[in-house]
Design a protein around this motif. Structure first.
Motif, PDB file in Angstrom:
ATOM      1  N   GLY A  26      52.450  32.539  50.024  1.00  0.00           N
ATOM      2  CA  GLY A  26      51.842  31.626  49.069  1.00  0.00           C
ATOM      3  C   GLY A  26      52.614  31.529  47.783  1.00  0.00           C
ATOM      4  N   THR A  27      52.208  30.555  46.967  1.00  0.00           N
ATOM      5  CA  THR A  27      52.781  30.379  45.643  1.00  0.00           C
ATOM      6  C   THR A  27      52.034  31.289  44.680  1.00  0.00           C
ATOM      7  N   LEU A  28      52.796  32.126  43.991  1.00  0.00           N
ATOM      8  CA  LEU A  28      52.218  33.103  43.086  1.00  0.00           C
ATOM      9  C   LEU A  28      52.528  32.717  41.651  1.00  0.00           C
ATOM     10  N   THR A  29      51.482  32.595  40.844  1.00  0.00           N
ATOM     11  CA  THR A  29      51.632  32.350  39.411  1.00  0.00           C
ATOM     12  C   THR A  29      51.302  33.638  38.686  1.00  0.00           C
ATOM     13  N   LEU A  30      52.219  34.071  37.817  1.00  0.00           N
ATOM     14  CA  LEU A  30      52.008  35.280  37.027  1.00  0.00           C
ATOM     15  C   LEU A  30      51.713  34.872  35.596  1.00  0.00           C
ATOM     16  N   SER A  31      50.609  35.371  35.072  1.00  0.00           N
ATOM     17  CA  SER A  31      50.244  35.135  33.671  1.00  0.00           C
ATOM     18  C   SER A  31      50.174  36.485  32.983  1.00  0.00           C
ATOM     19  N   LEU A  32      50.822  36.566  31.838  1.00  0.00           N
ATOM     20  CA  LEU A  32      50.852  37.801  31.075  1.00  0.00           C
ATOM     21  C   LEU A  32      50.289  37.516  29.691  1.00  0.00           C
ATOM     22  N   ASN A  33      49.200  38.192  29.360  1.00  0.00           N
ATOM     23  CA  ASN A  33      48.555  38.015  28.058  1.00  0.00           C
ATOM     24  C   ASN A  33      48.249  36.545  27.781  1.00  0.00           C
ATOM     25  N   ASN A  34      47.670  35.891  28.788  1.00  0.00           N
ATOM     26  CA  ASN A  34      47.232  34.486  28.725  1.00  0.00           C
ATOM     27  C   ASN A  34      48.380  33.491  28.631  1.00  0.00           C
ATOM     28  N   ASN A  35      49.598  33.883  29.015  1.00  0.00           N
ATOM     29  CA  ASN A  35      50.749  32.978  29.056  1.00  0.00           C
ATOM     30  C   ASN A  35      51.283  32.943  30.480  1.00  0.00           C
ATOM     31  N   GLU A  36      51.402  31.736  31.049  1.00  0.00           N
ATOM     32  CA  GLU A  36      52.039  31.635  32.359  1.00  0.00           C
ATOM     33  C   GLU A  36      53.516  31.967  32.177  1.00  0.00           C
ATOM     34  N   VAL A  37      53.986  33.014  32.857  1.00  0.00           N
ATOM     35  CA  VAL A  37      55.343  33.496  32.635  1.00  0.00           C
ATOM     36  C   VAL A  37      56.262  33.295  33.832  1.00  0.00           C
ATOM     37  N   ALA A  38      55.705  33.060  35.012  1.00  0.00           N
ATOM     38  CA  ALA A  38      56.547  32.860  36.194  1.00  0.00           C
ATOM     39  C   ALA A  38      55.728  32.227  37.311  1.00  0.00           C
ATOM     40  N   LYS A  39      56.435  31.483  38.153  1.00  0.00           N
ATOM     41  CA  LYS A  39      55.845  30.932  39.373  1.00  0.00           C
ATOM     42  C   LYS A  39      56.878  31.159  40.473  1.00  0.00           C
ATOM     43  N   VAL A  40      56.511  31.929  41.491  1.00  0.00           N
ATOM     44  CA  VAL A  40      57.419  32.283  42.577  1.00  0.00           C
ATOM     45  C   VAL A  40      56.690  32.140  43.906  1.00  0.00           C
ATOM     46  N   THR A  41      57.455  32.142  44.988  1.00  0.00           N
ATOM     47  CA  THR A  41      56.859  32.171  46.312  1.00  0.00           C
ATOM     48  C   THR A  41      56.828  33.610  46.786  1.00  0.00           C
ATOM     49  N   ALA A  42      55.662  34.072  47.184  1.00  0.00           N
ATOM     50  CA  ALA A  42      55.511  35.448  47.678  1.00  0.00           C
ATOM     51  C   ALA A  42      55.814  35.434  49.171  1.00  0.00           C
ATOM     52  N   ASN A  43      57.117  35.434  49.500  1.00  0.00           N
ATOM     53  CA  ASN A  43      57.510  35.350  50.908  1.00  0.00           C
ATOM     54  C   ASN A  43      58.692  36.250  51.271  1.00  0.00           C
ATOM     55  N   MET A  44      59.030  37.190  50.395  1.00  0.00           N
ATOM     56  CA  MET A  44      60.134  38.097  50.694  1.00  0.00           C
ATOM     57  C   MET A  44      59.704  39.081  51.780  1.00  0.00           C
ATOM     58  N   PRO A  45      60.559  39.312  52.788  1.00  0.00           N
ATOM     59  CA  PRO A  45      60.183  40.218  53.876  1.00  0.00           C
ATOM     60  C   PRO A  45      60.073  41.665  53.415  1.00  0.00           C
ATOM     61  N   ARG A  46      59.051  42.349  53.902  1.00  0.00           N
ATOM     62  CA  ARG A  46      58.820  43.757  53.553  1.00  0.00           C
ATOM     63  C   ARG A  46      58.401  44.511  54.808  1.00  0.00           C
ATOM     64  N   GLU A  47      59.253  45.404  55.234  1.00  0.00           N
ATOM     65  CA  GLU A  47      58.975  46.208  56.430  1.00  0.00           C
ATOM     66  C   GLU A  47      57.754  47.100  56.235  1.00  0.00           C
ATOM     67  N   ASP A  48      57.541  47.590  54.998  1.00  0.00           N
ATOM     68  CA  ASP A  48      56.393  48.456  54.750  1.00  0.00           C
ATOM     69  C   ASP A  48      55.071  47.737  55.007  1.00  0.00           C
ATOM     70  N   LEU A  70      47.831  41.363  33.055  1.00  0.00           N
ATOM     71  CA  LEU A  70      48.601  40.609  34.036  1.00  0.00           C
ATOM     72  C   LEU A  70      47.645  40.016  35.054  1.00  0.00           C
ATOM     73  N   VAL A  71      47.749  38.690  35.258  1.00  0.00           N
ATOM     74  CA  VAL A  71      46.926  38.007  36.244  1.00  0.00           C
ATOM     75  C   VAL A  71      47.860  37.410  37.286  1.00  0.00           C
ATOM     76  N   LEU A  72      47.613  37.745  38.557  1.00  0.00           N
ATOM     77  CA  LEU A  72      48.351  37.179  39.680  1.00  0.00           C
ATOM     78  C   LEU A  72      47.438  36.165  40.349  1.00  0.00           C
ATOM     79  N   THR A  73      47.859  34.916  40.385  1.00  0.00           N
ATOM     80  CA  THR A  73      47.063  33.857  41.006  1.00  0.00           C
ATOM     81  C   THR A  73      47.821  33.339  42.208  1.00  0.00           C
ATOM     82  N   LEU A  74      47.234  33.488  43.378  1.00  0.00           N
ATOM     83  CA  LEU A  74      47.872  33.103  44.630  1.00  0.00           C
ATOM     84  C   LEU A  74      47.320  31.757  45.084  1.00  0.00           C
TER      85      LEU A  74
END
Length: 153
Positions: free
Chosen positions: A51-73, A102-106
């Motif tokens: 999904g598309t992940l929006t990161l907000s730090l202290n009420n400021n949108e600071v990044a928007k990334v796709t949470a799709n990196m492979p993780r074996e764990d 920190l707020v992570l919005t998926l």
């Protein structure tokens, strides 16, 4: 091309809310001024979807990334196909001394929130690294300009 730097600041350990309060499963691996990494996925019904992940730090949108990196764990833990990792560059200036939220919005609706503390020393180290990066970039540009001038002569 921006240089990747490593920080001498120790990552902060982040506590996730209790499972019954979660709208998504997540973990923060690295949380330092300038970089946040980890993984996040929808609740069990949508666990295979990236999904598309929006990161907000202290009420400021600071990044928007796709949470799709492979993780074996994650595959080993039974969390879908394991393609839920993320890495976000975050300007150190959005961090504050003391409590930070920190707020992570998926996908625009599934959110998780947590707070963490940041020391003044951690922010000072981040500022120093940022300044050094700019000095290094300026020096490299000066070297390129000098080489170009010498090659024209």
């Amino acid at each position: 091309m921006p240089k990747k730097t490593t920080s001498s600041v120790e990552p902060q350990e982040v506590e996730a809310p209790e499972p019954e309060a979660r709208e998504a499963e997540y973990h923060i691996d690295v949380l330092i001024p300038g970089l946040i990494t980890g993984w996040v996925c929808h609740n069990k019904e949508k666990e295979h979807a990236s999904g598309t992940l929006t990161l907000s730090l202290n009420n400021n949108e600071v990044a928007k990334v796709t949470a799709n990196m492979p993780r074996e764990d994650l595959v080993e833990a039974g969390l879908g196909n394991g393609q839920h990792g993320f890495e976000a560059s975050v300007n150190w200036q959005y961090f504050e001394v003391g409590a930070n939220k920190l707020v992570l919005t998926l996908d625009g609706h599934t959110s998780v929130t947590h707070t963490f503390n940041m020391s003044q020393k951690q922010l000072m180290v981040a500022m120093q690294e940022h300044i050094c990066m700019h000095i290094d970039d300026a020096m490299m540009q000066m070297q390129r300009n000098l080489l170009n001038a010498l090659n024209r002569d």
